[in-house]
Structures are given as C-alpha cells and as structure tokens.
Design a protein around this motif. Sequence first.
Motif, mmCIF file in Angstrom:
data_model
loop_
_atom_site.group_PDB
_atom_site.id
_atom_site.type_symbol
_atom_site.label_atom_id
_atom_site.label_comp_id
_atom_site.label_asym_id
_atom_site.label_seq_id
_atom_site.Cartn_x
_atom_site.Cartn_y
_atom_site.Cartn_z
ATOM 1 N N UNK A 47 0.879 -1.165 0.000
ATOM 2 C CA UNK A 47 0.000 0.000 0.000
ATOM 3 C C UNK A 47 0.921 1.220 0.000
ATOM 4 N N UNK A 48 1.197 1.732 -1.185
ATOM 5 C CA UNK A 48 2.181 2.794 -1.351
ATOM 6 C C UNK A 48 1.461 4.120 -1.576
ATOM 7 N N UNK A 49 1.835 5.125 -0.796
ATOM 8 C CA UNK A 49 1.265 6.457 -0.975
ATOM 9 C C UNK A 49 1.742 7.088 -2.270
ATOM 10 N N UNK A 50 0.852 7.808 -2.941
ATOM 11 C CA UNK A 50 1.201 8.400 -4.225
ATOM 12 C C UNK A 50 2.323 9.426 -4.068
ATOM 13 N N UNK A 51 2.288 10.191 -2.976
ATOM 14 C CA UNK A 51 3.327 11.201 -2.772
ATOM 15 C C UNK A 51 4.681 10.544 -2.547
ATOM 16 N N UNK A 52 4.719 9.492 -1.737
ATOM 17 C CA UNK A 52 5.978 8.799 -1.471
ATOM 18 C C UNK A 52 6.517 8.127 -2.730
ATOM 19 N N UNK A 53 5.624 7.562 -3.530
ATOM 20 C CA UNK A 53 6.075 6.873 -4.739
ATOM 21 C C UNK A 53 6.644 7.860 -5.759
ATOM 22 N N UNK A 54 5.951 8.965 -5.987
ATOM 23 C CA UNK A 54 6.426 9.952 -6.957
ATOM 24 C C UNK A 54 7.744 10.562 -6.494
ATOM 25 N N UNK A 55 7.876 10.823 -5.198
ATOM 26 C CA UNK A 55 9.135 11.346 -4.683
ATOM 27 C C UNK A 55 10.271 10.352 -4.910
ATOM 28 N N UNK A 56 9.996 9.065 -4.694
ATOM 29 C CA UNK A 56 11.001 8.030 -4.905
ATOM 30 C C UNK A 56 11.446 7.995 -6.365
ATOM 31 N N UNK A 57 10.498 7.985 -7.276
ATOM 32 C CA UNK A 57 10.818 7.887 -8.709
ATOM 33 C C UNK A 57 11.560 9.123 -9.197
ATOM 34 N N UNK A 58 11.064 10.309 -8.848
ATOM 35 C CA UNK A 58 11.713 11.532 -9.321
ATOM 36 C C UNK A 58 13.120 11.668 -8.756
ATOM 37 N N UNK A 59 13.304 11.269 -7.510
ATOM 38 C CA UNK A 59 14.645 11.380 -6.916
ATOM 39 C C UNK A 59 15.624 10.439 -7.614
ATOM 40 N N UNK A 60 15.194 9.209 -7.867
ATOM 41 C CA UNK A 60 16.080 8.251 -8.547
ATOM 42 C C UNK A 60 16.452 8.773 -9.935
ATOM 43 N N UNK A 61 15.442 9.184 -10.716
ATOM 44 C CA UNK A 61 15.704 9.619 -12.089
ATOM 45 C C UNK A 61 16.576 10.868 -12.119
ATOM 46 N N UNK A 62 16.273 11.832 -11.269
ATOM 47 C CA UNK A 62 17.021 13.093 -11.289
ATOM 48 C C UNK A 62 18.469 12.890 -10.864
ATOM 49 N N UNK A 63 18.685 12.242 -9.739
ATOM 50 C CA UNK A 63 20.048 12.140 -9.209
ATOM 51 C C UNK A 63 20.901 11.161 -9.998
ATOM 52 N N UNK A 64 20.307 10.131 -10.560
ATOM 53 C CA UNK A 64 21.091 9.253 -11.423
ATOM 54 C C UNK A 64 21.496 10.014 -12.688
ATOM 55 N N UNK A 65 20.580 10.823 -13.233
ATOM 56 C CA UNK A 65 20.929 11.644 -14.386
ATOM 57 C C UNK A 65 22.069 12.602 -14.071
ATOM 58 N N UNK A 66 22.033 13.240 -12.897
ATOM 59 C CA UNK A 66 23.104 14.134 -12.494
ATOM 60 C C UNK A 66 24.412 13.362 -12.304
ATOM 61 N N UNK A 67 24.330 12.170 -11.728
ATOM 62 C CA UNK A 67 25.535 11.370 -11.489
ATOM 63 C C UNK A 67 26.213 10.969 -12.794
ATOM 64 N N UNK A 68 25.437 10.808 -13.847
ATOM 65 C CA UNK A 68 26.008 10.425 -15.140
ATOM 66 C C UNK A 68 26.812 11.560 -15.784
#
Length: 268
Positions: free
Chosen positions: A167-188
């Motif tokens: 049972x995943x909250x929409x706010x927590x899930x979107x924060x998780x996805x955006x953080x992964x995508x953004x910071x991995x992009x920056x790390x590259x």
Amino acid sequence: MVAEPIREQGAAAPQAEAEGYSGGPEMTLLEHLKELRYRVMVSGLAVLVGVILCFYFWETILGWMVAPARERVEDFRVSSFSPTDRIGIIVKIGLYGGVIVASPVVIYQLLAFIVPGLTPRERKILLPGIIGAAFFLLAGMAFAYWVILPASLGFLLELGSDEIDNVIGIRQYVDFVTRIIFWVGISFELPMVLAIAARLGLVRARQLLGFWRYAVVVVFIIAAIVTPTPDPITQTFVAGPLLGLYFVGILMAWAVQPKRPRPGGAAA
C-alpha cells in the motif's frame, strides 16, 4: 605627425583579433539588459506552456511513472493518504514536467545570450561541454527509468510479499521515482566533469587512473546518497554504472587534455 590614440578599454582587442574572434556587435549596458529581459521572457513563456501541457496530460505522465513498478507487480496501484495528495502530485508533475519540456528553449536562450561574447577558445570548451552534458544527463535518466527503477522496485515490492501488502502512498512513490531519475541523471555527468577538468588543466588522465581505488569508495558513497533507500541492490545498480563512467571519463580526459611538450619539441 599625428599621435595614435591610446587603447584602454579595447586593450584586449589585438589578442581577440589574433584568435580570430568575431563576436556580436558592441552593446551598451542598457541594450544588454533589454536583451536579457527578452531572453528571460521567452524562457518563462516556454516554461509556462510546458507546465500547462503537463497539467493537461498529468494522468499520462503518472502512468509512465507507475509503469516500472507494474512491470514487476501487475496490479500495482498507488494510494492517497490525504485530501491534498492528489492536487499536490498534479502540481508537482506540472512544474517538474514543464521545466523539463521547456529546457531546450531555456538552454538555447541562455546560449544565445552568452555565446556572442565568448572567444573561439571558450566556445570550443562551452558548446561541446553543453552537448555532452545533455547527452549524459538524458542517458542517465533513461538508464534510471528502464533499468534501475524496475530492478529496485521489483526487489523492494516483492520482499516479504507473502506477509505484507503493498500500500504505497502516491506522494511517497512519486518522490522516490523523481529522486532516482534526477540524481542518477546528475551522477552520469561524471565523465563530462572529468573531461572539462582535464581540458582546463586541473587534472591529468594519469592522475585519475592512479586515483581509481579511492574512486571506488567515492562512487559507492555517491550511490548511497543518491538512492533514497538503504538496500544494497539499488545502491549497486547505481554504483556499477558510475564506476564504469569514471573510466569513460578517464578516456575522455586523455583525449581532450592539453598535450605536454616533450624535450624534443613534440607534444606528449
């Protein structure tokens, strides 16, 4: 006999002419401010249009964000735990998405403002640097979306699935996805950082190669900071490509670093 006028403000002109500099026309401070205002207005308008588009297609964008989890859990759904969760997510998708959609226009306006004042040598560093940075950023975001997110979400959502319902909250899930995508992009961006540092003469490829043992430790620290969860699976998925990119950066640094003259006169 007429004395030649003393050159003060234009003292750098002979050097610029020697470099083949052909910048834009000379402008007063007021003209620069007017041009800057125009560039900012165009960029702001582009962001506004992007935000409106993302507001309109927010359900489609949310579907894209949920897709990596549904690859591993077919009936995966996000939940709302607050009356404001939905409107908060719509606003976040609109703002973040609008900036991403408008980023090509914003970057173009920024370049159109600063490039005419650069020398050819500065342009040779800036323009390829921006193109390379955009390439690695998009590559990192794509890698995060299609590789890291399905693998990490599969591990996290299937762990203890026999005893625990997801049972995943929409706010927590979107924060998780955006953080992964953004910071991995920056790390590259790591290869571009190393290449630019080498081009400016701050480091040499040989020095970076000798630093590889410390780089392994630094890469895993970065992966631990970038990933929002403490699980080693996600951190390893981030650290592995980063370590490979470090060696790619060494090759790029070797290719672009200024050549040192040898005793015989040849460049090394």
